[in-house]
Design a protein around this motif. Sequence first.
Motif, PDB file in Angstrom:
ATOM      1  N   LEU A 104      45.971  52.298 -15.842  1.00  8.59           N
ATOM      2  CA  LEU A 104      46.389  51.029 -16.443  1.00  8.59           C
ATOM      3  C   LEU A 104      47.312  51.246 -17.644  1.00  8.59           C
ATOM      4  O   LEU A 104      47.443  50.392 -18.515  1.00  8.59           O
ATOM      5  CB  LEU A 104      45.172  50.195 -16.873  1.00  8.59           C
ATOM      6  CG  LEU A 104      44.172  49.814 -15.773  1.00  8.59           C
ATOM      7  CD1 LEU A 104      43.008  49.010 -16.358  1.00  8.59           C
ATOM      8  CD2 LEU A 104      44.871  48.998 -14.675  1.00  8.59           C
ATOM      9  N   GLY A 105      47.926  52.440 -17.689  1.00  6.68           N
ATOM     10  CA  GLY A 105      48.866  52.749 -18.748  1.00  6.68           C
ATOM     11  C   GLY A 105      48.248  53.106 -20.075  1.00  6.68           C
ATOM     12  O   GLY A 105      48.968  53.366 -21.051  1.00  6.68           O
ATOM     13  N   LYS A 106      46.880  53.209 -20.142  1.00  6.24           N
ATOM     14  CA  LYS A 106      46.264  53.465 -21.452  1.00  6.24           C
ATOM     15  C   LYS A 106      44.956  54.236 -21.419  1.00  6.24           C
ATOM     16  O   LYS A 106      44.463  54.638 -22.474  1.00  6.24           O
ATOM     17  CB  LYS A 106      46.046  52.152 -22.190  1.00  6.24           C
ATOM     18  CG  LYS A 106      45.312  51.078 -21.389  1.00  6.24           C
ATOM     19  CD  LYS A 106      45.275  49.745 -22.151  1.00  6.24           C
ATOM     20  CE  LYS A 106      44.721  48.624 -21.290  1.00  6.24           C
ATOM     21  NZ  LYS A 106      44.686  47.339 -22.034  1.00  6.24           N
ATOM     22  N   TYR A 107      44.372  54.488 -20.254  1.00  2.58           N
ATOM     23  CA  TYR A 107      43.065  55.147 -20.205  1.00  2.58           C
ATOM     24  C   TYR A 107      43.131  56.467 -19.426  1.00  2.58           C
ATOM     25  O   TYR A 107      43.886  56.607 -18.465  1.00  2.58           O
ATOM     26  CB  TYR A 107      42.026  54.238 -19.553  1.00  2.58           C
ATOM     27  CG  TYR A 107      41.853  52.905 -20.230  1.00  2.58           C
ATOM     28  CD1 TYR A 107      41.667  52.819 -21.608  1.00  2.58           C
ATOM     29  CD2 TYR A 107      41.882  51.719 -19.488  1.00  2.58           C
ATOM     30  CE1 TYR A 107      41.515  51.588 -22.229  1.00  2.58           C
ATOM     31  CE2 TYR A 107      41.720  50.486 -20.099  1.00  2.58           C
ATOM     32  CZ  TYR A 107      41.550  50.430 -21.463  1.00  2.58           C
ATOM     33  OH  TYR A 107      41.395  49.211 -22.087  1.00  2.58           O
ATOM     34  N   VAL A 108      42.286  57.413 -19.853  1.00  2.00           N
ATOM     35  CA  VAL A 108      42.124  58.679 -19.140  1.00  2.00           C
ATOM     36  C   VAL A 108      40.973  58.508 -18.152  1.00  2.00           C
ATOM     37  O   VAL A 108      39.859  58.132 -18.546  1.00  2.00           O
ATOM     38  CB  VAL A 108      41.820  59.833 -20.116  1.00  2.00           C
ATOM     39  CG1 VAL A 108      41.584  61.131 -19.349  1.00  2.00           C
ATOM     40  CG2 VAL A 108      42.967  60.003 -21.112  1.00  2.00           C
ATOM     41  N   LEU A 109      41.239  58.756 -16.887  1.00  3.65           N
ATOM     42  CA  LEU A 109      40.240  58.563 -15.840  1.00  3.65           C
ATOM     43  C   LEU A 109      39.778  59.918 -15.326  1.00  3.65           C
ATOM     44  O   LEU A 109      40.571  60.848 -15.158  1.00  3.65           O
ATOM     45  CB  LEU A 109      40.854  57.759 -14.697  1.00  3.65           C
ATOM     46  CG  LEU A 109      39.902  56.882 -13.873  1.00  3.65           C
ATOM     47  CD1 LEU A 109      39.288  55.807 -14.762  1.00  3.65           C
ATOM     48  CD2 LEU A 109      40.657  56.216 -12.729  1.00  3.65           C
ATOM     49  N   MET A 110      38.485  60.032 -15.066  1.00  6.05           N
ATOM     50  CA  MET A 110      37.924  61.267 -14.521  1.00  6.05           C
ATOM     51  C   MET A 110      36.707  60.925 -13.684  1.00  6.05           C
ATOM     52  O   MET A 110      36.172  59.815 -13.777  1.00  6.05           O
ATOM     53  CB  MET A 110      37.548  62.234 -15.647  1.00  6.05           C
ATOM     54  CG  MET A 110      36.489  61.709 -16.589  1.00  6.05           C
ATOM     55  SD  MET A 110      36.254  62.749 -18.052  1.00  6.05           S
ATOM     56  CE  MET A 110      37.771  62.437 -18.953  1.00  6.05           C
ATOM     57  N   HIS A 111      36.266  61.872 -12.870  1.00  4.37           N
ATOM     58  CA  HIS A 111      35.046  61.656 -12.102  1.00  4.37           C
ATOM     59  C   HIS A 111      34.178  62.902 -12.171  1.00  4.37           C
ATOM     60  O   HIS A 111      34.673  64.023 -12.342  1.00  4.37           O
ATOM     61  CB  HIS A 111      35.352  61.300 -10.643  1.00  4.37           C
ATOM     62  CG  HIS A 111      36.106  62.353  -9.886  1.00  4.37           C
ATOM     63  ND1 HIS A 111      35.571  63.591  -9.569  1.00  4.37           N
ATOM     64  CD2 HIS A 111      37.367  62.362  -9.391  1.00  4.37           C
ATOM     65  CE1 HIS A 111      36.451  64.302  -8.912  1.00  4.37           C
ATOM     66  NE2 HIS A 111      37.557  63.593  -8.794  1.00  4.37           N
ATOM     67  N   THR A 112      32.883  62.700 -12.068  1.00  2.00           N
ATOM     68  CA  THR A 112      31.961  63.823 -12.026  1.00  2.00           C
ATOM     69  C   THR A 112      31.922  64.362 -10.603  1.00  2.00           C
ATOM     70  O   THR A 112      32.378  63.707  -9.656  1.00  2.00           O
ATOM     71  CB  THR A 112      30.555  63.410 -12.471  1.00  2.00           C
ATOM     72  OG1 THR A 112      30.037  62.429 -11.554  1.00  2.00           O
ATOM     73  CG2 THR A 112      30.584  62.804 -13.867  1.00  2.00           C
ATOM     74  N   VAL A 123      35.892  56.161 -17.619  1.00  2.00           N
ATOM     75  CA  VAL A 123      37.113  55.658 -18.231  1.00  2.00           C
ATOM     76  C   VAL A 123      37.045  55.936 -19.728  1.00  2.00           C
ATOM     77  O   VAL A 123      36.118  55.475 -20.408  1.00  2.00           O
ATOM     78  CB  VAL A 123      37.277  54.145 -17.982  1.00  2.00           C
ATOM     79  CG1 VAL A 123      38.611  53.653 -18.529  1.00  2.00           C
ATOM     80  CG2 VAL A 123      37.151  53.819 -16.500  1.00  2.00           C
ATOM     81  N   GLN A 124      38.019  56.698 -20.230  1.00  2.00           N
ATOM     82  CA  GLN A 124      38.022  57.077 -21.642  1.00  2.00           C
ATOM     83  C   GLN A 124      39.285  56.552 -22.317  1.00  2.00           C
ATOM     84  O   GLN A 124      40.382  56.692 -21.768  1.00  2.00           O
ATOM     85  CB  GLN A 124      38.021  58.612 -21.788  1.00  2.00           C
ATOM     86  CG  GLN A 124      36.887  59.315 -21.077  1.00  2.00           C
ATOM     87  CD  GLN A 124      35.697  59.542 -21.983  1.00  2.00           C
ATOM     88  OE1 GLN A 124      35.670  59.077 -23.112  1.00  2.00           O
ATOM     89  NE2 GLN A 124      34.716  60.269 -21.502  1.00  2.00           N
ATOM     90  N   PRO A 125      39.168  55.985 -23.514  1.00  2.00           N
ATOM     91  CA  PRO A 125      40.390  55.682 -24.266  1.00  2.00           C
ATOM     92  C   PRO A 125      41.071  56.979 -24.677  1.00  2.00           C
ATOM     93  O   PRO A 125      40.408  58.000 -24.887  1.00  2.00           O
ATOM     94  CB  PRO A 125      39.874  54.899 -25.482  1.00  2.00           C
ATOM     95  CG  PRO A 125      38.452  55.314 -25.626  1.00  2.00           C
ATOM     96  CD  PRO A 125      37.955  55.616 -24.249  1.00  2.00           C
TER      97      PRO A 125
END
Length: 466
Positions: A104-112, A123-125
Amino acid sequence: MFSTLSFLARANVVNRLTRSDPAKVARLRETRFRKLLRAATRSPLYRDKFRGLDLARCPLDALPTLNKHEAMARFDDWATDRAVTLRAAEAFVGDFANVGRLFLGKYVLMHTSGSSGQAVILVQPRAAVDLLFTLQMTRGNATGDTGVREAYRKFRNPARLAIVTLKEGFYPTGATFEFYPRQLRHFVHLRRLSQTDPDLIAKLNDYSPTVVTAYATALQELADEFEAGRLKLPGLKHVVNNSELLTEPARERLLKVFGVPVFNNYATAECMHLTTGCPTDPGMHVNADWSILEVVDADNRPVPPGVTGSKVLLTNLANTVQPVIRYEVPDRVTLATAGCRCGSRLPRVERVEGRGQENFWAHRGGEWVRVDAFIIKAALNYCTDSFDWQAEQDEPGVIRLAVAVLPGRELDVPRLRFRLDEQLALYGLRGLVRIEPRGVSRIAPDPRTGKVRRSICRTGPAETPR
């Protein structure tokens, strides 16, 4: 230049807090905690969970807990930003071209990885990821120096950091290093390498890092190469274990082989800045100004330092987008009862023993009986020639145990069998369970995650996750 100076100012404040009065850290933590609770009211999930509570005054233990199954079942209600949806997040991580891009142009996404059950999308800022690097580059610095003189020295002669993990991806370590802060690049040069690269040793020799960060499994393999003389690290200052359990015998071996401080970090994807490894003693320090770690029993009651809990409850004070508040993680953790030699006054985790749900199974009178993996760990405490292990079970009551022994040593199988039998008797399991140990030189990691799965159970009650 202004952003770099701002980073230096923040770094000095961050580092000074490690030696500050714990009451000062507690006041700062409380302020951030109340801010997090105010932000959480924008999450429909937390509005439901906190209904009727006075969030301006209620104590931490008055809040309900959250587990990953509940969180993922209500993913669209979890975030405080209503644009964050499970459908959009899954589509984003499903496209490998998005690695290194902001969701979304602003969050760092990751998965376990889902190695302990259900996978979780997080979802991390961007600010939370910057905080992680700030903490690791200050509190995770072997010298402990972050002043202007040290900054000038590193500006003229930057540290060389080698990150040895898997290839690019949305797994937590890979995702965060895609967003290595620009301000840090003046002081710490970064090179990312894959532990599966056949030319890894040659690349490390060519780069000559001053710091190596890797999973515990990869660090042990690098130690083998270093002992054999194939890996040359003349400027090495310290090594860092990330994202995988490092046993104390394994830490001691790394300390002996490399001859530099070994930082053993403990974190989860839900709170990646949770701790920073202690440079002088076993365990790691909780970054208690930005996170809350509750070590509790099975009923969520706190256990005192020196007592191993059944699980932990995590609160991440830096993530106001997808709040993590009293989040249940089934890790067995023991808080230290005494201080350490590094001088930090932050709370110290003495040891982490892995996942509490790492169980095996036996039959008694037609009923399933749980066999805790802690029995194996307790017996291995007496096996000073070992540094790692893996247990597998395919049928009730029979466990195959592979024990990695130090180079040049042999496993004392009769002694280990005696200790295993002793533990089985202690828990009333003698005659129900047979553990078959054997010595090996290395435990192979799971190729999907790059980490060792220490407990692999393929039997048990039908509802037990495999």
